[in-house]
Structures are given as structure tokens and as C-alpha cells.
Motif scaffolding. Structure first.
Motif, PDB file in Angstrom:
ATOM      1  N   LYS A  50      94.412  64.396  39.625  1.00 44.08           N
ATOM      2  CA  LYS A  50      94.538  65.199  38.406  1.00 44.08           C
ATOM      3  C   LYS A  50      95.138  64.372  37.272  1.00 44.08           C
ATOM      4  O   LYS A  50      94.634  64.388  36.132  1.00 44.08           O
ATOM      5  N   TRP A  95      92.596  61.729  35.655  1.00 41.74           N
ATOM      6  CA  TRP A  95      91.597  62.225  34.706  1.00 41.74           C
ATOM      7  C   TRP A  95      92.232  62.879  33.494  1.00 41.74           C
ATOM      8  O   TRP A  95      91.735  62.740  32.372  1.00 41.74           O
ATOM      9  N   GLU A 105      85.876  59.979  41.253  1.00 42.51           N
ATOM     10  CA  GLU A 105      84.960  61.101  41.006  1.00 42.51           C
ATOM     11  C   GLU A 105      84.889  62.014  42.223  1.00 42.51           C
ATOM     12  O   GLU A 105      84.950  63.248  42.098  1.00 42.51           O
ATOM     13  N   ALA A 158      87.969  64.073  42.560  1.00 47.02           N
ATOM     14  CA  ALA A 158      87.942  65.217  41.644  1.00 47.02           C
ATOM     15  C   ALA A 158      87.097  66.350  42.226  1.00 47.02           C
ATOM     16  O   ALA A 158      87.449  67.528  42.135  1.00 47.02           O
ATOM     17  N   PHE A 159      85.983  65.986  42.846  1.00 45.27           N
ATOM     18  CA  PHE A 159      85.127  66.966  43.521  1.00 45.27           C
ATOM     19  C   PHE A 159      85.894  67.640  44.658  1.00 45.27           C
ATOM     20  O   PHE A 159      85.884  68.865  44.805  1.00 45.27           O
ATOM     21  N   GLY A 196      88.812  69.873  43.213  1.00 42.17           N
ATOM     22  CA  GLY A 196      88.481  70.868  42.197  1.00 42.17           C
ATOM     23  C   GLY A 196      89.032  70.552  40.826  1.00 42.17           C
ATOM     24  O   GLY A 196      89.459  71.452  40.099  1.00 42.17           O
ATOM     25  N   ALA A 206      88.274  69.517  37.132  1.00 42.15           N
ATOM     26  CA  ALA A 206      87.157  69.481  36.185  1.00 42.15           C
ATOM     27  C   ALA A 206      87.272  68.272  35.263  1.00 42.15           C
ATOM     28  O   ALA A 206      88.338  68.010  34.697  1.00 42.15           O
ATOM     29  N   PRO A 231      84.706  67.489  32.521  1.00 42.92           N
ATOM     30  CA  PRO A 231      83.463  67.667  31.765  1.00 42.92           C
ATOM     31  C   PRO A 231      83.158  66.530  30.806  1.00 42.92           C
ATOM     32  O   PRO A 231      81.985  66.181  30.613  1.00 42.92           O
TER      33      PRO A 231
END
Length: 298
Positions: free
Chosen positions: A92, A95, A120, A123-124, A127, A129, A131
């Protein structure tokens, strides 16, 4: 965050998710996480000559980021979620930090095939995000492998996006510049360090890799003509002072400085060994085009 950050240079250290390996590769065999990792490593060693488990089965346990200003000076180096090193929090913060600094360029060494994909996938998994990272299409999309404004992989620079091989990797390229490269730890030892509870040692190892990557980054800027060699030398000197000022409270910096070697500047050596007026007045690029042309055909 008063200082404008243009680049975030980072490195990821990760460990295998033994429970996931057990479920995916050995369903119904009731392997413990430790047994699943050991079994998979044995298979990989026999097949590929390495025990390194693919990133899809790994989670980040240390991420160190160097913040670089617009003038390419070193602003700060942070190890995310230290001393807890919780993978979901690391992910978290990774990003969200990129977003907070208004999407500076990520910089890695071989991060195209490992560091970015693992963050990546993390992050998947957790959870988170992202964008802005997935926006756009075509060559301008941040995730496009040739978009070096979003992510600059220094190995791509040196290999023309994989057209050549970089045998020796980060260790070799760092040592070309007189920097420590790999010292007491390497990537294949991270799993054991984690199993033994040495999370701080993993972070320190990661911190030193980031320093190596920063100095390689500066040289690629010289290579591309973004800065002069003289400017690079000054930035390296300033960064060394930055490290020295913080070494008392950081073992990683102490170890790094203990293995530090200054880059031997051949242009200075040439000038020192040739006292003629012609040598003193010449430049690295050469001001006389006819003389430069003659040198090329010798």
C-alpha cells in the motif's frame, strides 16, 4: 514533500509463499509451507540450476526507495514499513507514495521482469487499487514496456531492451563504477534470512542495492548526455557525503562505505601522464573534428 521528486529508485526483496506453493503445485499432498518450498527449490535446481522461485509465488518483505530530486540529487532513502515489514502495508505504501509524489519515474535494475510485476501482483493480492498505473493505452500507458518516463529499467538501457545480455547483472555494473555491488548477502539467501527472523538484514541488503542502482542511474544519465561527466562526479561526491552523515545510525551505510571505491577517471589519468600543452588543452569530446576523425580510423 516540499522537494519535488522526479525519480523513485527502488528494489524489492521477497520470500516464497509456501502455503500457496503447496496448494498450487502439490494439491492433496498435505505439504507444510516449508516442505513445499524445499521441494519446489529442489525441482528448480535440477531443472534450471537455481533455487530461485518465480515471482508469482512470492511476496515482498522489504522494499527500499531512494527519492531523487529534479537535479538528480539524492534526497532520502526509506525502507517501507520498517521495522514491521508487513507485506500488505509495504504494498500500500509503495503505490500510495508514488501517487503522493505525483507519479515520478520508477527506476530499477531488471525491474521490468521482477520488481514491478511482483508489486503489481501484491496489489492484486491485497486489494490495493492503482488506477493511475493502469490508465491509458498504447505506448503512452505507464505499463507499456517502452515507456521509460513511467518506469526506467537500467538493464533495458544497457541491453537495448534485451537485445543483448547483461551477464553479471547489477553486481557487475556497480563494480564497473567502483561501487560495492554484492557484499555479504545475495538474493538466493533472502529466504533463509527471513526464516531465521533477520528481516532488518534483508532491508539493509536491499538498501545497498538501491544505492548501487542510484549510482548506475547517474552514469546512464551521463551516457545519454542528460548530464555531463563532471556533473555526475559531483552528484556522486554529494551522495557519498549524504551517506557518511547518516552512517553512524545505519549499519547498511557503514558496510557500504567500507566497500566503497572511487571510480578511476581515465581522462584525469591521461592529463596527469601527459604534460604537453596539447594534452592540457584537449577535452573529452575533442574540439578538433579533423583530429577526432583521424583517431576513429586508426
Amino acid at each position: 514533500m516540499a522537494e519535488q521528486i522526479s525519480h523513485l529508485i527502488f528494489d524489492v526483496e521477497s520470500v516464497s509463499d509456501g502455503d500457496l506453493i503447496s496448494k498450487v503445485r502439490y494439491p492433496g499432498q498435505n505439504y507444510t509451507p516449508e516442505d513445499a518450498i524445499a521441494t519446489y527449490q529442489d525441482e528448480l535446481l535440477e531443472l534450471n540450476g537455481t533455487t530461485f522461485i518465480p515471482h508469482t509465488f512470492q511476496i515482498p518483505v522489504a522494499v527500499v526507495i531512494a527519492k531523487v530530486a529534479v537535479d538528480l540529487s539524492l534526497v532520502d532513502i526509506v525502507s517501507l514499513d520498517e521495522p514491521d515489514f508487513r507485506p500488505h502495508v509495504i504494498t500500500k505504501n509503495f503505490w500510495r507514495g508514488w501517487e503522493a509524489y505525483k507519479h515520478p519515474t520508477w527506476v530499477t535494475f531488471n525491474g521490468r521482469s521482477f520488481d514491478i510485476p511482483i508489486m503489481e501482483l501484491a496489489a492484486f493480492r491485497y486489494g490495493v487499487a492503482i488506477p493511475k498505473w493502469f490508465q491509458g493505452e498504447g505506448y503512452k500507458a505507464p505499463r507499456n514496456r517502452f515507456n521509460t518516463m513511467a518506469h526506467l529499467d537500467l538493464q533495458d538501457v544497457l541491453t537495448n531492451f534485451g537485445a543483448a545480455r547483461c551477464n553479471g547483472g547489477l553486481n557487475l555494473v556497480a563494480q564497473l563504477l567502483g561501487k560495492p555491488g554484492k557484499m555479504d548477502l545475495n538474493g538466493e539467501q533472502v529466504q533463509k534470512q527471513f526464516d531465521d527472523g533477520n528481516k532488518k538484514a534483508i532491508s539493509d541488503y536491499c538498501r545497498c542495492d538501491v544505492l548501487d542502482t542510484y549510482f548506475i542511474f547517474l552514469r546512464t544519465k551521463t551516457l545519454k548526455g542528460t548530464i555531463t561527466l563532471e556533473q555526475e562526479i559531483q552528484l556522486v561526491a554529494d551522495a557519498k557525503v549524504w551517506i557518511e552523515e547518516r552512517a553512524e545510525d545505519c549499519k547498511a551505510y557503514q558496510d557500504y562505505l567500507a566497500h566503497w571505491n572511487d571510480w578511476l577517471n581515465p581522462w584525469q589519468e591521461d592529463e596527469a601522464s601527459d604534460p604537453t600543452p596539447e594534452a592540457k588543452s584537449s577535452t573529452v569530446a575533442g574540439n578538433d573534428k579533423s583530429d577526432s576523425a583521424q583517431e576513429l580510423v586508426k
